[in-house]
Design an enzyme around this catalytic site. Structure first.
Site, short mmCIF file in Angstrom:
data_model
loop_
_atom_site.label_atom_id
_atom_site.label_comp_id
_atom_site.label_asym_id
_atom_site.label_seq_id
_atom_site.Cartn_x
_atom_site.Cartn_y
_atom_site.Cartn_z
N CYS A 142 0.86 -1.18 0.00
CA CYS A 142 0.00 0.00 0.00
C CYS A 142 0.90 1.23 0.00
O CYS A 142 2.06 1.15 -0.44
CB CYS A 142 -0.97 -0.02 1.18
SG CYS A 142 -0.20 -0.04 2.81
N ASN A 177 2.31 1.31 4.37
CA ASN A 177 2.58 0.02 5.03
C ASN A 177 2.27 0.07 6.53
O ASN A 177 2.91 -0.58 7.35
CB ASN A 177 4.03 -0.44 4.80
CG ASN A 177 4.32 -1.89 5.17
OD1 ASN A 177 5.45 -2.24 5.49
ND2 ASN A 177 3.32 -2.74 5.14
N CYS A 188 -1.47 0.59 7.33
CA CYS A 188 -2.91 0.31 7.44
C CYS A 188 -3.32 -0.91 6.60
O CYS A 188 -3.56 -1.99 7.14
CB CYS A 188 -3.74 1.52 7.02
SG CYS A 188 -3.49 2.98 8.06
N ARG A 189 -3.40 -0.73 5.28
CA ARG A 189 -3.97 -1.79 4.44
C ARG A 189 -3.04 -2.99 4.24
O ARG A 189 -3.46 -4.14 4.45
CB ARG A 189 -4.36 -1.21 3.06
CG ARG A 189 -5.52 -0.25 3.13
CD ARG A 189 -5.62 0.58 1.88
NE ARG A 189 -4.48 1.50 1.76
CZ ARG A 189 -4.26 2.29 0.71
NH1 ARG A 189 -5.08 2.25 -0.32
NH2 ARG A 189 -3.22 3.10 0.71
N SER A 190 -1.79 -2.75 3.81
CA SER A 190 -0.94 -3.92 3.50
C SER A 190 -0.54 -4.73 4.73
O SER A 190 -0.47 -5.96 4.64
CB SER A 190 0.27 -3.54 2.64
OG SER A 190 1.13 -2.64 3.29
N ASP A 210 -8.09 3.81 1.01
CA ASP A 210 -7.17 4.24 2.08
C ASP A 210 -7.98 4.71 3.30
O ASP A 210 -8.73 5.69 3.21
CB ASP A 210 -6.32 5.39 1.52
CG ASP A 210 -5.30 5.90 2.51
OD1 ASP A 210 -5.34 5.49 3.68
OD2 ASP A 210 -4.45 6.71 2.09
P1 4NP Z 1 -1.79 2.73 4.12
O1 4NP Z 1 -2.45 4.06 4.70
O2 4NP Z 1 -1.22 3.11 2.76
O3 4NP Z 1 -2.95 1.79 4.01
O4 4NP Z 1 -0.73 2.31 5.10
C1 4NP Z 1 -1.79 5.29 4.80
C2 4NP Z 1 -0.91 5.51 5.84
C3 4NP Z 1 -0.29 6.74 5.97
C4 4NP Z 1 -0.55 7.73 5.04
C5 4NP Z 1 -1.42 7.51 3.99
C6 4NP Z 1 -2.03 6.27 3.87
N1 4NP Z 1 0.07 9.00 5.19
O5 4NP Z 1 -0.24 9.89 4.39
O6 4NP Z 1 0.91 9.17 6.09
#
Ligand code: 4NP
Length: 162
Positions: free
Chosen positions: A12, A15, A17-19, A128
């Site tokens: 993602c 790294n 939340c989703r992945s 996201d």
């Molecule tokens: P992820 O979510 O891609 O599912 O881990 C996010 C985590 C952090 C951010 C964006 C999406 N950020 O902008 O810091």
């Protein structure tokens, strides 16, 4: 003779939340089917913002409610050499897929695609959840339980190697 492992990398943006949620769900499904010696699981982010951090506490809590332990996971950035190791590199959204395509060798023999490629129940991005509320994390987990199960079915049908 030791059988070649099938190696799966979920990706993602951050790294956190989703992945890592996909990572925790998929490795649990693999363990439940007694396939941990044949299938290896990892996750990474296209961005470096959260490298070294544990998953977001909202993702960790939502996963724990359904029996998935994310506590040992730490964020890392996806790198071009990942394509020399992983048989499946699976993006959570089209933005992540674009980032991965930009570092993927032209002759990569594995599967580079989207998480929802494996399921008929969902299509497009795993959204996201980072800037939203708790419901977003619940929806992500619903999608990932379904898609990870479908992915594992496909790997097993193909004979567990990449
Ligand atoms: P992820 O979510 O891609 O599912 O881990 C996010 C985590 C952090 C951010 C964006 C999406 N950020 O902008 O810091």
């Amino acid at each position: 003779m030791e059988q070649k492992k099938t190696k799966v990398l979920f990706v993602c943006l951050g790294n956190i939340c989703r992945s890592p949620t996909a990572h925790g769900v998929f490795r649990q499904l693999v363990e439940d089917r007694g396939l941990s010696h044949l299938i290896e699981t990892d996750s990474a982010g296209t961005g470096a913002y959260h490298v070294g951090e544990p998953p977001d506490h909202r993702a960790t809590m939502e996963a724990a409610r359904r029996g998935y332990d994310l506590s040992d996971l730490r964020a890392r950035q996806a790198v071009a050499t990942d394509f020399g190791y992983y048989d499946y590199v699976i993006a959570m959204d089209v933005q992540n897929l674009g980032g991965l395509r930009s570092i993927c060798p032209a002759d990569y023999p594995g599967y580079l695609g989207m998480m929802t490629d494996f399921t008929d129940r969902y299509e497009g991005d795993v959204p996201d959840p980072y800037f939203g509320g708790a419901a977003g994390f619940t929806h992500v987990l619903d999608m990932l339980e379904d898609a990870c199960s479908a992915l594992l079915d496909q790997i097993v049908v193909r004979g567990v190697s990449g």
